[in-house]
Design a protein around this motif. Structure first.
Motif, PDB file in Angstrom:
ATOM      1  N   SER B  84       0.815  -1.220   0.000  1.00 28.73           N
ATOM      2  CA  SER B  84       0.000   0.000   0.000  1.00 28.73           C
ATOM      3  C   SER B  84       0.849   1.272   0.000  1.00 28.73           C
ATOM      4  O   SER B  84       0.327   2.375  -0.232  1.00 28.73           O
ATOM      5  N   GLN B  85       2.143   1.124   0.261  1.00 24.77           N
ATOM      6  CA  GLN B  85       3.036   2.270   0.242  1.00 24.77           C
ATOM      7  C   GLN B  85       3.692   2.485  -1.119  1.00 24.77           C
ATOM      8  O   GLN B  85       4.527   3.384  -1.274  1.00 24.77           O
ATOM      9  N   THR B  86       3.324   1.676  -2.090  1.00 20.95           N
ATOM     10  CA  THR B  86       3.739   1.922  -3.466  1.00 20.95           C
ATOM     11  C   THR B  86       3.146   3.249  -3.913  1.00 20.95           C
ATOM     12  O   THR B  86       1.919   3.440  -3.879  1.00 20.95           O
ATOM     13  N   SER B  87       4.004   4.178  -4.298  1.00 16.35           N
ATOM     14  CA  SER B  87       3.545   5.531  -4.602  1.00 16.35           C
ATOM     15  C   SER B  87       4.727   6.338  -5.150  1.00 16.35           C
ATOM     16  O   SER B  87       5.857   5.863  -5.236  1.00 16.35           O
ATOM     17  N   VAL B  88       4.426   7.568  -5.515  1.00 11.95           N
ATOM     18  CA  VAL B  88       5.473   8.536  -5.813  1.00 11.95           C
ATOM     19  C   VAL B  88       5.542   9.500  -4.635  1.00 11.95           C
ATOM     20  O   VAL B  88       4.518  10.065  -4.228  1.00 11.95           O
ATOM     21  N   TYR B  89       6.742   9.680  -4.090  1.00 15.79           N
ATOM     22  CA  TYR B  89       6.929  10.512  -2.911  1.00 15.79           C
ATOM     23  C   TYR B  89       7.638  11.810  -3.313  1.00 15.79           C
ATOM     24  O   TYR B  89       8.636  11.790  -4.029  1.00 15.79           O
ATOM     25  N   PHE B  90       7.093  12.905  -2.840  1.00 14.20           N
ATOM     26  CA  PHE B  90       7.685  14.209  -3.099  1.00 14.20           C
ATOM     27  C   PHE B  90       8.030  14.897  -1.786  1.00 14.20           C
ATOM     28  O   PHE B  90       7.227  14.923  -0.854  1.00 14.20           O
ATOM     29  N   CYS B  91       9.214  15.462  -1.757  1.00 10.12           N
ATOM     30  CA  CYS B  91       9.620  16.351  -0.689  1.00 10.12           C
ATOM     31  C   CYS B  91       9.446  17.778  -1.182  1.00 10.12           C
ATOM     32  O   CYS B  91       9.633  18.056  -2.379  1.00 10.12           O
ATOM     33  N   ALA B  92       9.064  18.686  -0.297  1.00  7.01           N
ATOM     34  CA  ALA B  92       8.899  20.086  -0.665  1.00  7.01           C
ATOM     35  C   ALA B  92       9.386  20.966   0.479  1.00  7.01           C
ATOM     36  O   ALA B  92       9.446  20.538   1.636  1.00  7.01           O
ATOM     37  N   SER B  93       9.738  22.188   0.137  1.00  6.49           N
ATOM     38  CA  SER B  93      10.116  23.150   1.165  1.00  6.49           C
ATOM     39  C   SER B  93       9.477  24.493   0.870  1.00  6.49           C
ATOM     40  O   SER B  93       9.119  24.799  -0.272  1.00  6.49           O
ATOM     41  N   ARG B  94       9.301  25.287   1.924  1.00  4.57           N
ATOM     42  CA  ARG B  94       8.721  26.625   1.791  1.00  4.57           C
ATOM     43  C   ARG B  94       9.496  27.594   2.645  1.00  4.57           C
ATOM     44  O   ARG B  94      10.023  27.251   3.690  1.00  4.57           O
ATOM     45  N   GLY B  95       9.496  28.855   2.197  1.00  4.62           N
ATOM     46  CA  GLY B  95      10.139  29.904   2.950  1.00  4.62           C
ATOM     47  C   GLY B  95       9.187  30.607   3.890  1.00  4.62           C
ATOM     48  O   GLY B  95       8.336  29.994   4.513  1.00  4.62           O
ATOM     49  N   ILE B  96       9.285  31.927   3.915  1.00  5.89           N
ATOM     50  CA  ILE B  96       8.547  32.714   4.906  1.00  5.89           C
ATOM     51  C   ILE B  96       7.076  32.849   4.571  1.00  5.89           C
ATOM     52  O   ILE B  96       6.670  32.747   3.415  1.00  5.89           O
ATOM     53  N   LEU B  97       6.289  33.045   5.588  1.00  8.26           N
ATOM     54  CA  LEU B  97       4.876  33.423   5.508  1.00  8.26           C
ATOM     55  C   LEU B  97       4.117  32.575   4.496  1.00  8.26           C
ATOM     56  O   LEU B  97       4.170  31.371   4.512  1.00  8.26           O
ATOM     57  N   TYR B  98       3.432  33.194   3.578  1.00 10.17           N
ATOM     58  CA  TYR B  98       2.486  32.474   2.731  1.00 10.17           C
ATOM     59  C   TYR B  98       3.023  32.236   1.330  1.00 10.17           C
ATOM     60  O   TYR B  98       2.276  32.225   0.360  1.00 10.17           O
ATOM     61  N   THR B  99       4.311  31.974   1.245  1.00  9.35           N
ATOM     62  CA  THR B  99       4.930  31.774  -0.057  1.00  9.35           C
ATOM     63  C   THR B  99       4.775  30.339  -0.545  1.00  9.35           C
ATOM     64  O   THR B  99       4.365  29.447   0.202  1.00  9.35           O
ATOM     65  N   GLU B 100       5.172  30.140  -1.810  1.00 12.05           N
ATOM     66  CA  GLU B 100       4.929  28.863  -2.470  1.00 12.05           C
ATOM     67  C   GLU B 100       5.876  27.775  -2.000  1.00 12.05           C
ATOM     68  O   GLU B 100       6.919  28.034  -1.426  1.00 12.05           O
ATOM     69  N   ALA B 101       5.477  26.524  -2.281  1.00  9.44           N
ATOM     70  CA  ALA B 101       6.313  25.365  -2.007  1.00  9.44           C
ATOM     71  C   ALA B 101       7.116  25.010  -3.248  1.00  9.44           C
ATOM     72  O   ALA B 101       6.648  25.156  -4.377  1.00  9.44           O
ATOM     73  N   PHE B 102       8.341  24.555  -3.024  1.00  9.08           N
ATOM     74  CA  PHE B 102       9.218  24.071  -4.092  1.00  9.08           C
ATOM     75  C   PHE B 102       9.393  22.565  -3.898  1.00  9.08           C
ATOM     76  O   PHE B 102       9.627  22.109  -2.774  1.00  9.08           O
ATOM     77  N   PHE B 103       9.331  21.837  -4.998  1.00 12.82           N
ATOM     78  CA  PHE B 103       9.338  20.384  -4.932  1.00 12.82           C
ATOM     79  C   PHE B 103      10.656  19.779  -5.403  1.00 12.82           C
ATOM     80  O   PHE B 103      11.324  20.314  -6.304  1.00 12.82           O
ATOM     81  N   GLY B 104      10.985  18.635  -4.801  1.00 14.18           N
ATOM     82  CA  GLY B 104      12.060  17.813  -5.323  1.00 14.18           C
ATOM     83  C   GLY B 104      11.577  17.015  -6.528  1.00 14.18           C
ATOM     84  O   GLY B 104      10.420  17.110  -6.945  1.00 14.18           O
ATOM     85  N   GLN B 105      12.486  16.213  -7.085  1.00 16.18           N
ATOM     86  CA  GLN B 105      12.203  15.498  -8.328  1.00 16.18           C
ATOM     87  C   GLN B 105      11.292  14.297  -8.136  1.00 16.18           C
ATOM     88  O   GLN B 105      10.763  13.748  -9.087  1.00 16.18           O
ATOM     89  N   GLY B 106      11.114  13.860  -6.900  1.00 15.98           N
ATOM     90  CA  GLY B 106      10.245  12.725  -6.608  1.00 15.98           C
ATOM     91  C   GLY B 106      11.009  11.415  -6.522  1.00 15.98           C
ATOM     92  O   GLY B 106      12.080  11.249  -7.125  1.00 15.98           O
ATOM     93  N   THR B 107      10.439  10.495  -5.750  1.00 12.45           N
ATOM     94  CA  THR B 107      10.950   9.126  -5.642  1.00 12.45           C
ATOM     95  C   THR B 107       9.811   8.184  -5.985  1.00 12.45           C
ATOM     96  O   THR B 107       8.763   8.217  -5.344  1.00 12.45           O
ATOM     97  N   ARG B 108      10.050   7.365  -6.991  1.00 12.72           N
ATOM     98  CA  ARG B 108       9.031   6.377  -7.362  1.00 12.72           C
ATOM     99  C   ARG B 108       9.348   5.088  -6.638  1.00 12.72           C
ATOM    100  O   ARG B 108      10.353   4.441  -6.916  1.00 12.72           O
ATOM    101  N   LEU B 109       8.507   4.724  -5.676  1.00 10.60           N
ATOM    102  CA  LEU B 109       8.726   3.554  -4.838  1.00 10.60           C
ATOM    103  C   LEU B 109       7.711   2.470  -5.167  1.00 10.60           C
ATOM    104  O   LEU B 109       6.504   2.723  -5.221  1.00 10.60           O
ATOM    105  N   THR B 110       8.240   1.268  -5.379  1.00 13.76           N
ATOM    106  CA  THR B 110       7.383   0.102  -5.600  1.00 13.76           C
ATOM    107  C   THR B 110       7.684  -0.921  -4.511  1.00 13.76           C
ATOM    108  O   THR B 110       8.847  -1.265  -4.290  1.00 13.76           O
ATOM    109  N   VAL B 111       6.626  -1.387  -3.840  1.00 16.92           N
ATOM    110  CA  VAL B 111       6.778  -2.425  -2.819  1.00 16.92           C
ATOM    111  C   VAL B 111       6.101  -3.691  -3.331  1.00 16.92           C
ATOM    112  O   VAL B 111       4.901  -3.692  -3.633  1.00 16.92           O
ATOM    113  N   VAL B 112       6.907  -4.743  -3.426  1.00 11.41           N
ATOM    114  CA  VAL B 112       6.372  -5.999  -4.008  1.00 11.41           C
ATOM    115  C   VAL B 112       6.238  -7.069  -2.932  1.00 11.41           C
ATOM    116  O   VAL B 112       6.813  -6.987  -1.866  1.00 11.41           O
TER     117      VAL B 112
END
Lengths: 113, 112
Positions: B84-112
């Motif tokens: 059930s944890q098979t998914s694409v995982y994204f990390c993101a970061s944000r700066g001050i106050l109400y500014t936008e999030a920036f994303f990493g390239q993602g990790t494609r995880l498959t659990v068999v």
């Protein structure tokens, strides 16, 4: 009710037409609003931000915000095949001392050549 | 300027194995996030960190743990992977106050 709602699409428009993408949100005190574009297999990238009521234009993109109606939209003029992607709406609101970032499920846009 | 960097990009795990997804940002952001993205479900928040030394659960934290190692780094650990944890995982970061999030390239995880 989902906190941020978008029509999943796909929304199909012919090349050169205007694409209109819509988003509604439930938290009336939301502070800032963003549109991200996500190509298949890639990470979301920011294309527009809007913080106050009205329109904000950036090239072919216009974001529109109506806080009274809790509605934010994205217009893409002169749509190109390269605009074909999923568009995510994101909303930031204060929640228990931190800033909560909530995403809609995205609208898939197809621009037909 | 690297922005947000995630490793690995792809991973296949067997059920019950453990692994750690790494994330680092070089934008001096206080807030960092881990999301998972599944078809039709959008981005769902797993954990977030509002500042160095603090972490909190998001919408879908079960089966995951996180560590905010310092201001730059925020890791996500799966102790005993499940299909059930098979998914694409994204990390993101944000700066001050109400500014936008920036994303990493993602990790494609498959659990068999």
């Amino acid at each position: 009710q989902k906190e941020v709602e978008q029509n999943s699409g796909p929304l199909s428009v012919p090349e050169g037409a205007i694409a209109s993408l819509n988003c509604t949100y439930s938290d009336r005190v939301s502070q800032s609003f963003f549109w991200y574009r996500q190509y298949s297999g890639k990470s979301p990238e920011l294309i527009m931000s809007i913080y106050s009521n009205g329109d904000k234009e950036d090239g072919r993109f216009t974001a529109q915000l109506n806080k009274a109606s809790q509605y934010v939209s994205l217009l893409i003029r002169d749509s190109q095949p390269s605009d074909s992607a999923t568009y995510l709406c994101a909303v930031i609101s204060d929640s228990g001392g931190y800033q909560k970032v909530t995403f809609g499920t995205g609208t898939k846009l197809q621009v037909i050549p | 300027n690297a922005g947000v960097t995630q490793t690995p990009k792809f991973q296949v795990l067997k059920t019950g194995q453990s692994m750690t997804l790494q994330c680092a940002q070089d934008m001096n952001h206080n807030s960092m996030y881990w999301y998972r993205q599944d078809p039709g479900m959008g981005l769902r928040l797993i954990y977030y960190s509002a500042s160095e030394g603090t972490t909190d659960k998001g919408e879908v934290p079960n089966g995951y743990n996180v560590s905010r190692l310092n201001k730059r780094e925020f890791s996500l650990r799966l102790e005993s992977a499940a299909p059930s944890q098979t998914s694409v995982y994204f990390c993101a970061s944000r700066g001050i106050l109400y500014t936008e999030a920036f994303f990493g390239q993602g990790t494609r995880l498959t659990v068999v």
